[in-house]
Enzyme design. Structure first.
Site, PDB file in Angstrom:
ATOM      1  N   GLU A   1       0.823  -1.209   0.000  1.00  0.00           N
ATOM      2  CA  GLU A   1       0.000   0.000   0.000  1.00  0.00           C
ATOM      3  C   GLU A   1       0.852   1.252   0.000  1.00  0.00           C
ATOM      4  O   GLU A   1       1.987   1.236   0.472  1.00  0.00           O
ATOM      5  CB  GLU A   1      -0.902   0.060   1.234  1.00  0.00           C
TER       6      GLU A   1
ATOM      7  N   CYS B   1       1.391  -2.728  15.578  1.00  0.00           N
ATOM      8  CA  CYS B   1       1.402  -2.388  14.155  1.00  0.00           C
ATOM      9  C   CYS B   1       0.803  -3.519  13.329  1.00  0.00           C
ATOM     10  O   CYS B   1       1.218  -4.674  13.457  1.00  0.00           O
ATOM     11  CB  CYS B   1       2.842  -2.116  13.715  1.00  0.00           C
TER      12      CYS B   1
ATOM     13  N   CYS C   1       6.356  -7.049   7.109  1.00  0.00           N
ATOM     14  CA  CYS C   1       7.478  -6.553   7.900  1.00  0.00           C
ATOM     15  C   CYS C   1       7.891  -7.641   8.879  1.00  0.00           C
ATOM     16  O   CYS C   1       7.044  -8.367   9.390  1.00  0.00           O
ATOM     17  CB  CYS C   1       7.060  -5.293   8.666  1.00  0.00           C
TER      18      CYS C   1
ATOM     19  N   CYS D   1       3.363   8.383   1.411  1.00  0.00           N
ATOM     20  CA  CYS D   1       3.908   7.400   2.342  1.00  0.00           C
ATOM     21  C   CYS D   1       4.082   6.096   1.550  1.00  0.00           C
ATOM     22  O   CYS D   1       3.112   5.559   1.024  1.00  0.00           O
ATOM     23  CB  CYS D   1       2.909   7.236   3.487  1.00  0.00           C
TER      24      CYS D   1
ATOM     25  N   CYS E   1       6.444  -5.520  15.682  1.00  0.00           N
ATOM     26  CA  CYS E   1       5.928  -4.589  16.694  1.00  0.00           C
ATOM     27  C   CYS E   1       4.447  -4.910  16.952  1.00  0.00           C
ATOM     28  O   CYS E   1       3.648  -4.980  16.011  1.00  0.00           O
ATOM     29  CB  CYS E   1       6.082  -3.140  16.231  1.00  0.00           C
TER      30      CYS E   1
ATOM     31  N   CYS F   1      -0.726   1.755   9.541  1.00  0.00           N
ATOM     32  CA  CYS F   1       0.222   0.939   8.806  1.00  0.00           C
ATOM     33  C   CYS F   1      -0.234  -0.508   8.577  1.00  0.00           C
ATOM     34  O   CYS F   1      -0.424  -1.265   9.518  1.00  0.00           O
ATOM     35  CB  CYS F   1       1.530   0.962   9.603  1.00  0.00           C
TER      36      CYS F   1
HETATM   37  N1  SAH Z   1       9.415   0.153  10.040  1.00  0.00           N
HETATM   38  C1  SAH Z   1       9.556   1.574  10.061  1.00  0.00           C
HETATM   39  C2  SAH Z   1       8.609   2.335   9.152  1.00  0.00           C
HETATM   40  C3  SAH Z   1       7.156   1.919   9.058  1.00  0.00           C
HETATM   41  S1  SAH Z   1       5.980   2.402  10.259  1.00  0.00           S
HETATM   42  C4  SAH Z   1       9.449   2.086  11.460  1.00  0.00           C
HETATM   43  O1  SAH Z   1       9.008   1.349  12.340  1.00  0.00           O
HETATM   44  O2  SAH Z   1       9.839   3.218  11.711  1.00  0.00           O
HETATM   45  C5  SAH Z   1       5.938   4.135  10.380  1.00  0.00           C
HETATM   46  C6  SAH Z   1       5.574   4.603  11.778  1.00  0.00           C
HETATM   47  O3  SAH Z   1       4.213   4.252  12.123  1.00  0.00           O
HETATM   48  C7  SAH Z   1       6.449   3.967  12.857  1.00  0.00           C
HETATM   49  O4  SAH Z   1       6.852   4.932  13.778  1.00  0.00           O
HETATM   50  C8  SAH Z   1       5.488   2.961  13.486  1.00  0.00           C
HETATM   51  O5  SAH Z   1       5.888   2.606  14.766  1.00  0.00           O
HETATM   52  C9  SAH Z   1       4.184   3.716  13.431  1.00  0.00           C
HETATM   53  N2  SAH Z   1       2.996   2.881  13.613  1.00  0.00           N
HETATM   54  C10 SAH Z   1       2.801   1.601  13.243  1.00  0.00           C
HETATM   55  N3  SAH Z   1       1.584   1.164  13.613  1.00  0.00           N
HETATM   56  C11 SAH Z   1       0.978   2.198  14.221  1.00  0.00           C
HETATM   57  C12 SAH Z   1      -0.306   2.377  14.833  1.00  0.00           C
HETATM   58  N4  SAH Z   1      -1.175   1.383  14.875  1.00  0.00           N
HETATM   59  N5  SAH Z   1      -0.573   3.583  15.363  1.00  0.00           N
HETATM   60  C13 SAH Z   1       0.336   4.595  15.331  1.00  0.00           C
HETATM   61  N6  SAH Z   1       1.546   4.485  14.772  1.00  0.00           N
HETATM   62  C14 SAH Z   1       1.879   3.306  14.231  1.00  0.00           C
END
Ligand code: SAH
Length: 367
Positions: free
Chosen positions: A107, A134, A127, A120, A131, A360
């Site tokens: 996406e 996410c 991934c 974005c 986390c 994300c």
């Molecule tokens: N892997 C990279 C980039 C992708 S995510 C990273 O972790 O930085 C981009 C941002 O969105 C990251 O800071 C991630 O932690 C955040 N993110 C992911 N899921 C989220 C959610 N459900 N709510 C808020 N931020 C989120």
């Protein structure tokens, strides 16, 4: 919340055939020559793809028909097919679900602001960083995206903006690697994609490096490597908490590289590039939003980065089935106030795309 393993190495399957946007300017010339054409045909193809933003052979009337067929067949294989566009925020945000040649879903999200247009992009399908808050992280890693699959997301968005698909025609001004994937786990392809995105037209898409942000969970060796690339992109570090104990669970890669190591590497990047580092902090109710954590975050960042840090608070966008939620606004305000009180810049990121599952990875998960 299931806990998934960390996956650093993507499976080798599924990468698409070679594409113009995978290649440097010199490589394009030599491939075109190998195909029996004059080297200047490489520049013509580049102009169509990177400046006119087209992959349609019929539009390439400056190239003789037979050469056109051979060159586009070899160098512009179709990469991404739009499966769905979802709009919201009164048409100022549009999320696209793409299908790659092997059926993989990914996406990108285009966001129009009064003063800029941000895309974005995804750097991986899925991934491996696991986390727990996410959606992408919870789905695991399918594969790396090729350089051209990353660049093509930008080309498609640039064409959509030019053609007025998001209101008044405009330009994509900013790129954030905050879609699916951990960019620094797909290091070479991402760095090459940054060069293609930022090289001047017609060799690249002509977007300023200063307007590109690469966001990472904190892969320390890769941050150090990036520091030596001579790029001036912004680095964003997804910190989410200042203490190792909680970060080991929120950002599992913290079990490899601790908060202080990540911040040291970020400092090295800031010193080398002169650019402030964004510290990303998804604020989660009763998990990481405590006043003492705000104080600790402020102190830690002042020590490691001083004026070279900017904290971006992101209200958590809850993923389906998650027990976690965003913090109440008064808690968020107090958190920001305390970080600021330590002399560290801190603002709340505006949230876009709430109603189109733009947290994300959510769309591909439903796809
Ligand atoms: N892997 C990279 C980039 C992708 S995510 C990273 O972790 O930085 C981009 C941002 O969105 C990251 O800071 C991630 O932690 C955040 N993110 C992911 N899921 C989220 C959610 N459900 N709510 C808020 N931020 C989120």
């Amino acid at each position: 919340m299931t806990s998934l393993p960390l996956v650093f190495d993507a499976p080798r399957r599924g990468l698409p055939p070679r594409h113009l946007a995978d290649l440097s300017v010199e490589e394009r010339r030599s491939v075109v020559t190998e195909l029996g054409e004059k080297p200047f045909r490489a520049n013509q193809l580049s102009r169509h793809y990177f400046a006119r933003l087209t992959t349609d052979p019929d539009a390439m009337t400056d190239i003789p028909a037979d050469a056109r067929e051979r060159l586009t067949g070899e160098l512009l294989p179709p990469l991404l097919t739009a499966v769905r566009h979802l709009g919201c925020d009164d048409g100022a945000t549009r999320k696209t679900l793409w299908r790659a040649h092997d059926g993989t879903l990914l996406e990108s999200v285009l966001m129009r602001y009064p003063d800029r247009v941000t895309l974005c992009v995804s750097s991986q399908a899925g991934c491996g960083m696991a986390c727990p808050f996410c959606a992408t992280g919870q789905g695991g890693l399918q594969r790396n995206l090729s350089t051209a699959e990353i660049v093509d997301q930008v080309r498609a968005a640039a064409a959509a903006m030019r053609d007025g698909e998001l209101g008044e025609p405009g330009r994509v001004s900013n790129i954030v690697f905050m879609g699916m994937g951990e960019p620094l786990a797909n290091y070479r392809r991402v760095v090459d994609a940054v060069r293609r995105i930022c090289d001047p037209q017609p060799y690249g898409l002509g977007i300023s490096q200063r307007s590109v942000t690469v966001s990472t969970v904190g892969l320390v060796p890769a941050i150090r490597k990036l520091t030596e690339e001579g790029l001036s992109v912004r680095l964003a570090v997804s910190l989410h908490t200042p203490d190792d104990e909680l970060r080991d669970t929120l950002v599992p890669v913290n079990t490899r590289w601790k908060v202080s190591e990540v911040l040291d590497a970020a400092r090295g990047y800031a010193d080398k590039t002169g650019r402030r580092v964004s510290i990303e902090y998804a604020l989660i109710r009763d998990i990481n939003d405590h006043p003492w954590r705000a104080d600790l975050l402020g102190k830690l960042l002042r020590k490691h980065l001083g004026p070279l840090a900017h904290v971006n608070v992101i209200p958590l966008n809850p993923t389906p089935g998650s027990k976690w939620d965003a913090s109440p606004k008064p808690v968020e305000r107090e958190f920001v106030r305390r970080v600021n009180e330590q002399g560290v810049a801190c603002t709340v990121r505006d949230t876009r795309g709430q109603e189109i599952a733009a947290a994300c990875g959510q769309l591909a998960a439903e796809g």
